[in-house]
Design a protein around this motif. Structure first.
Motif, PDB file in Angstrom:
ATOM      1  N   UNK A 161       8.297   6.843  -2.906  1.00  0.00           N
ATOM      2  CA  UNK A 161       7.557   7.973  -2.343  1.00  0.00           C
ATOM      3  C   UNK A 161       6.165   8.072  -2.925  1.00  0.00           C
ATOM      4  N   UNK A 162       5.218   8.442  -2.068  1.00  0.00           N
ATOM      5  CA  UNK A 162       3.848   8.614  -2.510  1.00  0.00           C
ATOM      6  C   UNK A 162       3.002   7.373  -2.432  1.00  0.00           C
ATOM      7  N   UNK A 163       3.477   6.303  -1.769  1.00  0.00           N
ATOM      8  CA  UNK A 163       2.706   5.068  -1.742  1.00  0.00           C
ATOM      9  C   UNK A 163       1.687   5.032  -0.619  1.00  0.00           C
ATOM     10  N   UNK A 164       1.677   6.040   0.245  1.00  0.00           N
ATOM     11  CA  UNK A 164       0.693   6.029   1.317  1.00  0.00           C
ATOM     12  C   UNK A 164      -0.667   6.418   0.785  1.00  0.00           C
ATOM     13  N   UNK A 165      -1.713   5.897   1.440  1.00  0.00           N
ATOM     14  CA  UNK A 165      -3.066   6.181   1.000  1.00  0.00           C
ATOM     15  C   UNK A 165      -3.508   7.547   1.506  1.00  0.00           C
ATOM     16  N   UNK A 166      -4.434   8.164   0.801  1.00  0.00           N
ATOM     17  CA  UNK A 166      -4.984   9.439   1.229  1.00  0.00           C
ATOM     18  C   UNK A 166      -5.983   9.212   2.341  1.00  0.00           C
ATOM     19  N   UNK A 167      -5.815   9.854   3.502  1.00  0.00           N
ATOM     20  CA  UNK A 167      -6.760   9.651   4.599  1.00  0.00           C
ATOM     21  C   UNK A 167      -8.162  10.087   4.208  1.00  0.00           C
ATOM     22  N   UNK A 170      -3.392   7.408  12.227  1.00  0.00           N
ATOM     23  CA  UNK A 170      -1.992   7.167  12.558  1.00  0.00           C
ATOM     24  C   UNK A 170      -1.304   6.494  11.380  1.00  0.00           C
ATOM     25  N   UNK A 171      -0.058   6.857  11.158  1.00  0.00           N
ATOM     26  CA  UNK A 171       0.714   6.258  10.071  1.00  0.00           C
ATOM     27  C   UNK A 171       1.997   5.653  10.614  1.00  0.00           C
ATOM     28  N   UNK A 172       2.556   4.755   9.839  1.00  0.00           N
ATOM     29  CA  UNK A 172       3.803   4.082  10.196  1.00  0.00           C
ATOM     30  C   UNK A 172       4.837   4.290   9.095  1.00  0.00           C
ATOM     31  N   UNK A 173       6.111   4.412   9.458  1.00  0.00           N
ATOM     32  CA  UNK A 173       7.150   4.638   8.452  1.00  0.00           C
ATOM     33  C   UNK A 173       7.653   3.339   7.830  1.00  0.00           C
ATOM     34  N   UNK A 174       6.766   2.360   7.731  1.00  0.00           N
ATOM     35  CA  UNK A 174       7.169   1.078   7.140  1.00  0.00           C
ATOM     36  C   UNK A 174       5.919   0.257   6.792  1.00  0.00           C
ATOM     37  N   UNK A 175       6.144  -0.771   5.984  1.00  0.00           N
ATOM     38  CA  UNK A 175       5.113  -1.758   5.660  1.00  0.00           C
ATOM     39  C   UNK A 175       5.680  -3.136   5.955  1.00  0.00           C
ATOM     40  N   UNK A 176       4.838  -4.028   6.479  1.00  0.00           N
ATOM     41  CA  UNK A 176       5.261  -5.379   6.832  1.00  0.00           C
ATOM     42  C   UNK A 176       4.748  -6.350   5.762  1.00  0.00           C
ATOM     43  N   UNK A 177       5.663  -7.081   5.161  1.00  0.00           N
ATOM     44  CA  UNK A 177       5.281  -7.993   4.091  1.00  0.00           C
ATOM     45  C   UNK A 177       4.794  -9.342   4.578  1.00  0.00           C
ATOM     46  N   UNK A 191       2.606   5.060   5.908  1.00  0.00           N
ATOM     47  CA  UNK A 191       1.465   4.226   5.553  1.00  0.00           C
ATOM     48  C   UNK A 191       0.453   4.181   6.690  1.00  0.00           C
ATOM     49  N   UNK A 192      -0.852   4.431   6.421  1.00  0.00           N
ATOM     50  CA  UNK A 192      -1.877   4.262   7.443  1.00  0.00           C
ATOM     51  C   UNK A 192      -1.837   2.845   8.008  1.00  0.00           C
ATOM     52  N   UNK A 193      -2.121   2.709   9.284  1.00  0.00           N
ATOM     53  CA  UNK A 193      -1.964   1.440   9.986  1.00  0.00           C
ATOM     54  C   UNK A 193      -2.651   0.266   9.288  1.00  0.00           C
ATOM     55  N   UNK A 194      -3.929   0.376   8.874  1.00  0.00           N
ATOM     56  CA  UNK A 194      -4.576  -0.794   8.259  1.00  0.00           C
ATOM     57  C   UNK A 194      -3.876  -1.276   6.997  1.00  0.00           C
ATOM     58  N   UNK A 195      -3.187  -0.368   6.292  1.00  0.00           N
ATOM     59  CA  UNK A 195      -2.516  -0.748   5.043  1.00  0.00           C
ATOM     60  C   UNK A 195      -1.063  -1.169   5.272  1.00  0.00           C
ATOM     61  N   UNK A 196      -0.562  -0.943   6.475  1.00  0.00           N
ATOM     62  CA  UNK A 196       0.818  -1.326   6.769  1.00  0.00           C
ATOM     63  C   UNK A 196       0.913  -2.779   7.182  1.00  0.00           C
ATOM     64  N   UNK A 197      -0.254  -3.393   7.358  1.00  0.00           N
ATOM     65  CA  UNK A 197      -0.384  -4.783   7.781  1.00  0.00           C
ATOM     66  C   UNK A 197       0.252  -4.932   9.125  1.00  0.00           C
TER      67      UNK A 197
END
Length: 372
Positions: free
Chosen positions: A44-50, A225-232, A366-372
């Motif tokens: 928790x808390x890994x999303x970036x601040x807009x 926009x944010x996503x509930x996941x990150x793609x590795x 996670x914001x879209x650019x950081x979710x890859x």
């Protein structure tokens, strides 16, 4: 545009039917099962601040006093609002060129619900209850959406059979959509157009009804926009082009805006153009983007496949191979679907690289650019 409302809605629900039916026609020989190792949740808390976006003043469009955010792609710049009998919802789909929101009308039956589900769906986020989601309505059915294009993205000259007009000082183009429906496009800011498209077999909403949106549409502070996941892992060349927040990406997300999905993203190579558009991305017969990869995160309970906690299953379907993966508790399903010619091995690698955030806590998204 030569489709009935039911055909449009049916096309928009293909992705949901895939999740619910699991491509039953896919052969057992195409199945890949793997035990997922390691954690499947972000801290928790890994999303970036807009960041606060700069703003620009709408320029040449007559009577356009509103100040619209000069926001980067994948940002929402308006929120739910009411205009006469119309109820515009929060936008849930956003791309490199536009953002889309569902539009309801008092007395009309709406279509944005899960397949074969007539139950009451959640209210929109501003607390106002939308019209009935299923069953028959004396006012008829309506499938409508508002698309707000970024400056330079929309080409009004590309509208077939359009009639130019001026509404409240804004340049506008009225047109019909066959076999039943109507559309209104207007310049809400300098070289920036909004388009409301309404498929219905009844006289309402009329162009006059749709026109109330011209003055009712107002900007809000830009929200990424944010996503509930990150793609590795992603194959080289794929870039994000369309996102759904609390929805599937694309028109699938609008056709099922109240289905309770968490989010998704579509990547493409090459990426579609961001100018000269007359409609949202995708093949109008399939509601999809060619040469693309889509990742979606949905409740496992919305699928009639049995959840297999912590596992991955892949299928070599005829039209598009896909992989399903479930979180360690089996509550959340990740689906990876490709029209880009990727192998099952590549899809498996992508699916197993997805880290799911806390789907119930948007602060972890996670914001879209950081979710890859």
């Amino acid at each position: 545009m030569s489709r009935s409302v039911d055909q449009i809605v049916a096309a928009g629900r293909r992705a949901e039917r895939r999740r619910r039916a699991g491509f039953a026609s896919a052969g057992a020989a195409g199945l890949v099962a793997a035990v997922v190792a390691g954690t499947f949740a972000l801290t928790p808390g890994t999303s970036a601040t807009p960041e606060q976006a700069n703003t620009i003043v709408a320029g040449a469009a007559p009577g356009a006093e509103a100040t619209w955010p000069d926001a980067p792609p994948f940002s929402f710049t308006f929120r739910a609002f009411d205009a006469g009998p119309l109820r515009v919802q929060d936008p849930v789909v956003v791309s490199t060129a536009y953002q889309i929101a569902s539009v309801y009308m008092d007395g009309k039956t709406t279509h944005d619900r899960p397949v074969d589900d007539d139950s009451e769906q959640p209210d929109r986020r501003d607390g106002k209850r939308p019209p009935v989601a299923g069953g028959n309505s004396p006012g008829g059915t309506l499938f409508a959406h508002l698309t707000l294009y970024r400056p330079g993205a929309f080409d009004p000259a590309g509208i077939t059979g359009g009639t130019s007009s001026t509404i409240a000082g804004h340049q506008a183009v009225e047109s019909t959509v066959e076999p039943a429906g109507r559309q209104l496009a207007w310049e809400y800011a300098d070289d920036a157009w909004a388009v409301v498209t309404a498929y219905t077999s009844s006289p309402e909403p009329s162009i006059a009804d749709l026109s109330v949106l011209v003055t009712a549409l107002k900007p809000s502070p830009a929200t990424p926009a944010t996503l509930p996941f990150r793609v590795g892992y992603l194959p080289a060349g794929l870039t994000p082009v369309e996102v759904g927040t609390h929805a599937l990406p694309g028109m699938d997300g609008i056709a099922q805006a109240r289905a309770g999905n968490y989010g998704g993203v579509t990547y493409a190579d090459p990426a579609p153009a961001t100018t000269g558009l007359t409609r949202p991305y995708g093949d109008p017969e399939r509601i999809g983007i060619p040469d693309s990869l889509s990742i979606s995160v949905t409740p496992a309970s919305s699928s009639n496949q049995q959840a297999k906690a912590g596992q991955t299953e892949c299928h070599q379907a005829t039209d598009a191979p896909f992989c399903n993966r479930w979180t360690s508790d089996g509550a959340v399903q990740v689906q990876v679907l490709s029209t880009a010619g990727l192998s099952l091995a590549e899809l498996t690698r992508i699916a197993e690289s997805v880290e799911v955030a806390d789907v119930d806590d948007e602060l972890t998204w996670i914001p879209v650019p950081q979710a890859r």
